[in-house]
Design an enzyme around this catalytic site. Structure first.
Site, PDB file in Angstrom:
ATOM      1  N   GLN A  10       0.827  -1.198   0.000  1.00 45.04           N
ATOM      2  CA  GLN A  10       0.000   0.000   0.000  1.00 45.04           C
ATOM      3  C   GLN A  10       0.866   1.254   0.000  1.00 45.04           C
ATOM      4  O   GLN A  10       1.908   1.292   0.649  1.00 45.04           O
ATOM      5  CB  GLN A  10      -0.884  -0.002   1.251  1.00 45.04           C
ATOM      6  CG  GLN A  10      -2.345   0.068   0.930  1.00 45.04           C
ATOM      7  CD  GLN A  10      -3.203  -0.176   2.158  1.00 45.04           C
ATOM      8  OE1 GLN A  10      -3.070  -1.194   2.811  1.00 45.04           O
ATOM      9  NE2 GLN A  10      -4.077   0.745   2.454  1.00 45.04           N
ATOM     10  N   SER A  91       4.810  -5.989   3.034  1.00 46.16           N
ATOM     11  CA  SER A  91       3.496  -6.021   3.680  1.00 46.16           C
ATOM     12  C   SER A  91       2.475  -6.726   2.790  1.00 46.16           C
ATOM     13  O   SER A  91       2.601  -7.915   2.511  1.00 46.16           O
ATOM     14  CB  SER A  91       3.068  -4.583   4.046  1.00 46.16           C
ATOM     15  OG  SER A  91       1.877  -4.594   4.799  1.00 46.16           O
ATOM     16  N   LEU A  92       1.496  -5.995   2.269  1.00 45.01           N
ATOM     17  CA  LEU A  92       0.516  -6.581   1.352  1.00 45.01           C
ATOM     18  C   LEU A  92       1.194  -7.306   0.189  1.00 45.01           C
ATOM     19  O   LEU A  92       0.713  -8.340  -0.290  1.00 45.01           O
ATOM     20  CB  LEU A  92      -0.380  -5.464   0.809  1.00 45.01           C
ATOM     21  CG  LEU A  92      -1.227  -5.825  -0.417  1.00 45.01           C
ATOM     22  CD1 LEU A  92      -2.404  -6.677   0.000  1.00 45.01           C
ATOM     23  CD2 LEU A  92      -1.670  -4.592  -1.158  1.00 45.01           C
ATOM     24  N   ARG A 116      -8.649  -8.935   4.652  1.00 46.71           N
ATOM     25  CA  ARG A 116      -7.536  -8.424   5.473  1.00 46.71           C
ATOM     26  C   ARG A 116      -7.690  -6.925   5.701  1.00 46.71           C
ATOM     27  O   ARG A 116      -7.550  -6.433   6.828  1.00 46.71           O
ATOM     28  CB  ARG A 116      -6.214  -8.727   4.769  1.00 46.71           C
ATOM     29  CG  ARG A 116      -4.956  -8.212   5.445  1.00 46.71           C
ATOM     30  CD  ARG A 116      -3.755  -8.577   4.574  1.00 46.71           C
ATOM     31  NE  ARG A 116      -2.461  -8.229   5.142  1.00 46.71           N
ATOM     32  CZ  ARG A 116      -1.802  -7.101   4.906  1.00 46.71           C
ATOM     33  NH1 ARG A 116      -2.343  -6.177   4.108  1.00 46.71           N
ATOM     34  NH2 ARG A 116      -0.615  -6.883   5.455  1.00 46.71           N
ATOM     35  N   HIS A 200       0.772  -3.307  11.399  1.00 50.06           N
ATOM     36  CA  HIS A 200       1.948  -4.035  11.899  1.00 50.06           C
ATOM     37  C   HIS A 200       2.299  -3.748  13.349  1.00 50.06           C
ATOM     38  O   HIS A 200       3.420  -4.019  13.768  1.00 50.06           O
ATOM     39  CB  HIS A 200       3.154  -3.783  10.990  1.00 50.06           C
ATOM     40  CG  HIS A 200       2.884  -4.089   9.553  1.00 50.06           C
ATOM     41  ND1 HIS A 200       2.597  -5.356   9.114  1.00 50.06           N
ATOM     42  CD2 HIS A 200       2.810  -3.292   8.462  1.00 50.06           C
ATOM     43  CE1 HIS A 200       2.379  -5.323   7.800  1.00 50.06           C
ATOM     44  NE2 HIS A 200       2.492  -4.082   7.387  1.00 50.06           N
ATOM     45  N   GLN A 249       2.460 -11.207  10.189  1.00 50.52           N
ATOM     46  CA  GLN A 249       2.856  -9.962   9.528  1.00 50.52           C
ATOM     47  C   GLN A 249       1.837  -8.845   9.705  1.00 50.52           C
ATOM     48  O   GLN A 249       2.159  -7.682   9.529  1.00 50.52           O
ATOM     49  CB  GLN A 249       3.180 -10.179   8.044  1.00 50.52           C
ATOM     50  CG  GLN A 249       2.021 -10.565   7.161  1.00 50.52           C
ATOM     51  CD  GLN A 249       1.797  -9.582   6.028  1.00 50.52           C
ATOM     52  OE1 GLN A 249       0.994  -8.670   6.198  1.00 50.52           O
ATOM     53  NE2 GLN A 249       2.453  -9.746   4.901  1.00 50.52           N
TER      54      GLN A 249
END
Length: 312
Positions: A10, A91-92, A116, A200, A249
């Site tokens: 993102q 991340s994503l 998510r 996170h 994560q």
């Protein structure tokens, strides 16, 4: 030349992204349409035309960025590009890497990241959590900054992006205190990020619990290309270990600097960032100046990537 592929998360999205590539390769639009059908959301239309506010909503951004990374990977394969030795995603982007490594089905992953995003937004009401980038402090100093400004609230380093660039997250008041006091602690800059979710950090525990349940319903295979996971900087081959890494994560730091260092230690010397923008390429250069890094997001950068591998 030993090749790795990495996928952004993102923040790299923009209205019109991959438009140039889509004009030359129909698989780009087809990939977005596949995602749109899975969600019953006009994803390609939003990506092409906006509005920007809609694209930047977490529940739109996450499937859009997943589709973007997968689309670039499919174009690379269509062009006969070299198979990488390793993959990772920020991340994503870790979900994108798992799709491209054949560990997760694309449609399954699109639905997963939409959930998510929803779980993460539900975990912390808008306005109660945020994130900030701290520039010019060592990792240990950022840890101390968080400890000194938490005042019984959540405040944690969450993205170890590159030496001297760490993102913190937590309760909005605590993040704001850290931003105000960062210069006194020696930081060059401290910038609040335009996000609605403090990703996170420990505030994401409710989202992690929901994701653990959700992942039980999803088929996961051993990756055909090893994927280095954000939370512990290791690749996993067992389905349950991959599920565990994806749960972790959400509430654990993204160790991007460690990921790139691990790739270099395993012999990688060329990294392609597949997806819109070049955020990861910039970070990678700061992490290891010896690594060649190439973003691929349009026809020009695609040709540059393909050519560098042929001529090396």
């Amino acid at each position: 030349m030993s090749l790795a592929f990495v996928f952004p998360g993102q923040g790299s999205q923009s209205v019109g992204m991959l438009g140039d590539l889509a004009q030359q390769y129909s698989v780009v639009k087809d990939t977005f349409m596949e995602a749109a059908d899975a969600l019953s959301v006009p994803l390609w239309d939003i990506v092409c035309n906006g509005p920007e506010e809609q694209l930047n909503q977490t529940q739109t951004t996450q499937p859009a960025m997943l589709a973007a990374g997968v689309a670039v990977w499919r174009v690379w394969q269509q062009r006969g590009g070299a198979k990488p030795e390793l993959m990772a995603g920020h991340s994503l982007g870790e979900y994108t890497a798992l799709v491209c490594a054949d560990a997760l089905g694309f449609v399954d992953a699109v639905k997963l990241v939409a959930d998510r995003a929803r779980f993460m937004q539900e975990a912390v009401p808008v306005g109660q959590g945020t994130m900030a980038a701290i520039i010019g402090l060592e990792d240990d100093a950022v840890q101390t900054l968080c400890k000194d400004n938490a005042q019984s609230q959540v405040l944690e380093p969450v993205n170890f992006n590159s030496p001297g660039q760490v993102v913190i997250a937590g309760n909005s008041e605590a993040v704001n205190r850290a931003v105000e006091n960062a210069r006194a602690a020696g930081a060059k800059r401290a910038l609040l990020l335009p996000v609605s979710v403090p990703s996170h950090c420990a505030l994401m525990q409710p989202a992690a619990e929901k994701m653990a349940q959700r992942l039980q319903d999803v088929a996961i295979q051993a990756p055909t290309i090893p994927v280095i996971h954000n939370s512990h900087v290791k690749s996993e081959a067992e389905a349950d270990a991959i599920r565990s890494a994806l749960v972790q994560q959400i509430k654990a730091p993204v160790r991007w600097a460690g990921t790139i260092q691990a790739m270099a230690a395993m012999g990688v010397d060329f990294v392609i960032e597949a997806g819109p923008g070049k955020v990861l390429s910039g970070l990678n250069r700061r992490i290891d100046k010896q690594l060649k890094t190439q973003p691929v997001f349009d026809t020009k950068t695609l040709e540059q990537g393909l050519e560098q591998l042929v001529t090396s």
